[in-house]
Scaffold this active site. Sequence first.
Site, PDB file in Angstrom:
ATOM      1  N   SER A   1      -9.781   1.890   2.845  1.00 19.22           N
ATOM      2  CA  SER A   1      -8.880   2.583   1.949  1.00 19.22           C
ATOM      3  C   SER A   1      -7.874   1.683   1.232  1.00 19.22           C
ATOM      4  O   SER A   1      -7.285   2.117   0.243  1.00 19.22           O
ATOM      5  CB  SER A   1      -8.109   3.648   2.730  1.00 19.22           C
ATOM      6  OG  SER A   1      -7.278   3.039   3.706  1.00 19.22           O
TER       7      SER A   1
ATOM      8  N   LYS B   1       0.844  -1.200   0.000  1.00 16.03           N
ATOM      9  CA  LYS B   1       0.000   0.000   0.000  1.00 16.03           C
ATOM     10  C   LYS B   1       0.879   1.249   0.000  1.00 16.03           C
ATOM     11  O   LYS B   1       1.945   1.264   0.642  1.00 16.03           O
ATOM     12  CB  LYS B   1      -0.903  -0.032   1.243  1.00 16.03           C
ATOM     13  CG  LYS B   1      -1.988   1.040   1.263  1.00 16.03           C
ATOM     14  CD  LYS B   1      -2.883   0.863   2.490  1.00 16.03           C
ATOM     15  CE  LYS B   1      -3.971   1.919   2.559  1.00 16.03           C
ATOM     16  NZ  LYS B   1      -4.841   1.759   3.745  1.00 16.03           N
TER      17      LYS B   1
ATOM     18  N   SER C   1     -10.028  -0.447   6.952  1.00 15.25           N
ATOM     19  CA  SER C   1      -9.410  -0.262   5.635  1.00 15.25           C
ATOM     20  C   SER C   1      -8.746  -1.491   5.040  1.00 15.25           C
ATOM     21  O   SER C   1      -8.381  -1.479   3.874  1.00 15.25           O
ATOM     22  CB  SER C   1      -8.386   0.874   5.695  1.00 15.25           C
ATOM     23  OG  SER C   1      -9.027   2.116   5.659  1.00 15.25           O
TER      24      SER C   1
END
Lengths: 93, 477
Positions: free
Chosen positions: B146, B71, B170
Site C-alpha cells: 500500500s 505516507k 506494504s
Amino acid sequence: MSFEIEKVAELARIRLTPDEKNKLQSDLGAILGYVEKLKSVDTSQVSETSHVMDLTNVFREDKVLPSDVSAAVLRAAPDRDGKFFRVPKTVER
Amino acid sequence: MKPYELTLRESRDFAAAEGFDALRSSLLERIETLNPKLNALVRFKREDWTGSPRLASPAGGELAGVPIAIKDNICVKGLETACASKILKGHVPPYDAAVIEKLKGAGAVVFGQCNMDEFAFGSSCETSAFGPVRNPWDLERVPGGSSGGSAAAVAAGLVPAALGSDTGGSIRQPAAFCGVVGLKPTYGRVSRYGLIAFGSSFDQIGPITKNVEDAALLMKFLAGHDARDSTSAPEEVPDYTKSLRRDVKGLRIGLPEEYFGAGLDPEVEKSVREAADVYRRLGAEIKTIKLPHTPYAVAVYYIVAVAEASSNLGRFDGVRFGSRIAADSLKEMYEKTREEGFGAEAKRRILLGTFVLSAGYYDAYYRQGQKVRTLIRQDFQKAWESVDVLLSPTAPTPAFKIGEKLSDPLAMYLSDIMTIPANLAGVPALSLPCGFTRSGLPLGLQLMGRPFDEETLIRAAYTLEQEIGITGRKPPL
C-alpha cells in the site's frame, strides 16, 4: 462456506447496497474458500500467537500528567456541544 | 546532476553547502511536472511550500534540510491526514506521530504526504480515495501497495526519501515494483504512536529510499523505545550506518525453497538466483532451506490481519473525527457514515474480519489462524539455527497492470505471498533492487533476518548493491 452477509454487515455497522451485497457475498465466499486450507493443519499441540514479542503487561506508572488536548480533539469532531461529542438520540422515552 | 536526483545523504550535504532553497526549488519543479501524471503525493500545493513557516528554515541536526515525504496514515500535526479514505477527509491530527517528532528533531522537513491504498488495504494503490498511483517505470502499471505513493515519489525523484508502513508487505512490494529500497523493521523496533492502525500485531513504519545507505541513516532516527507504544521494544538502537560495509564472507544465506515454486515469474527467479551467485562469489555460504508452513501464510494473514483491522476501524463511526452522515438514530448514523465513508476494499476487509471474529466462527477461523501463525514463526526460529539471512524474491512478479487484479481480491492478496511471512513472524525484511525485466521493469529481492538484526540485513544489502551497482538507473519519465 455459507454466511449471512446481512448479519455480518449489521454487526460491522455498514449498510450495503443490493449490488454490494452480491459482490461481497461472492468475494468473501471465495476468500473463505481459500482459507479453508488451514483446517487441514494439525494444531492440537500448538498454542496461539496473538503477539510476536516476549513482552507481557507493559505498565506505566499511574501518575497524573498535564494534558491539554481536549480542545484540539473536540475541534476534529463532526458535531459537538461544549466539551461533548454530540450524537443522535440513543434512548427513546 | 540536478538536486532532485540526489540521495537523502547527498541532499543533506547539498543543503548544507548550497542552502535549502536550491534543493526545494528543484524538487518543486520536479513535483509540478510529474506528480499530475503519477498521483504519488496528495494535497500537494506549491504555495504551501514557498515562503511558508513550514519551510522557512530547517532546524539544525543530522538530517538538517532533508525533505522527507510521509505516507498518509502517519499523523503530522496540523496537516490533514486521512489514510486516503473519504471517512477521514478533513481530519487534522492535533499531534505528531513519534517518527515525525524524531525526524523533525533531527532537522528533516516533512515535504509532502504520500498516496496509498485506503487504510493500507491493498497491494496496488488502486483503492485510494485520491485515485490510483502510477508506476514511474511504466505509467500503465501499478506502483505496488500500500505504500505505492511513497515508493513512486522516491523512484521518480519527487523526494529523496519517504516513510511507508508495512503490515503484509506494504513497504517492500512497492519498493520492488518501483526499483527502490524498502525496509520493514522488526516488530517493535519503531514506535507506531501516531500511525493510524490497521493490523496492530503486524504494523511497522519504515524507510523507502534510493539506496541502502539512506535506509540505514533514517533507521538510526526512526528506531527506539517509546513509552507511548506499549509494543515498542526496549532493545538498544545500534548505529546502523556502521553496517554499511562490503562484507559477507562466511555469512550463511538461506534460499527458502517454498519461495521459488510455481507462479514465480522466470525473470524474477533468474535475477534473485544471480544475486545468490554474487553472494557466493563474495564468500557467503548459500544453502537451500525449508519454511514448510509458507503455503498457509496468506490464509493466516487474511484471517488475523482483517480481524485486527475490523476492530481497529470500529473507531471510524462519525462521532470523534472525519466525516459523518446525519441520521435520526445513532445506529443509522453509524451505518450510513460507514457505508458512505469506506471504499470497497475496506468494506470487504471489515466484513471478513467481523465474520471471523463472530460467535460460532471464532475458533474455526481466528483461533486456528493464530495457531498456524505460531507454526510459521517456528519455521523461522528453526531457520535461524542454520542461516543468518534468508534470500527470496520480494514479489512473485514485476509490477502488474492497473486494473489487472482489482476485480479479483484473492489474486491481489496472493501477490503478497512472499512478504506476508515476515510480518507473521515479526522479523525484519528489506527489499533491494536486483535487476530489470527485458521490458525495463525493476525487480526486487528480499532479505529477511533475525529479530532486531537489521544490521545484518543492511550489511548484506549494501554489499550486493555496491557489487552490482544498479541504483543509478532512472525511470524513463
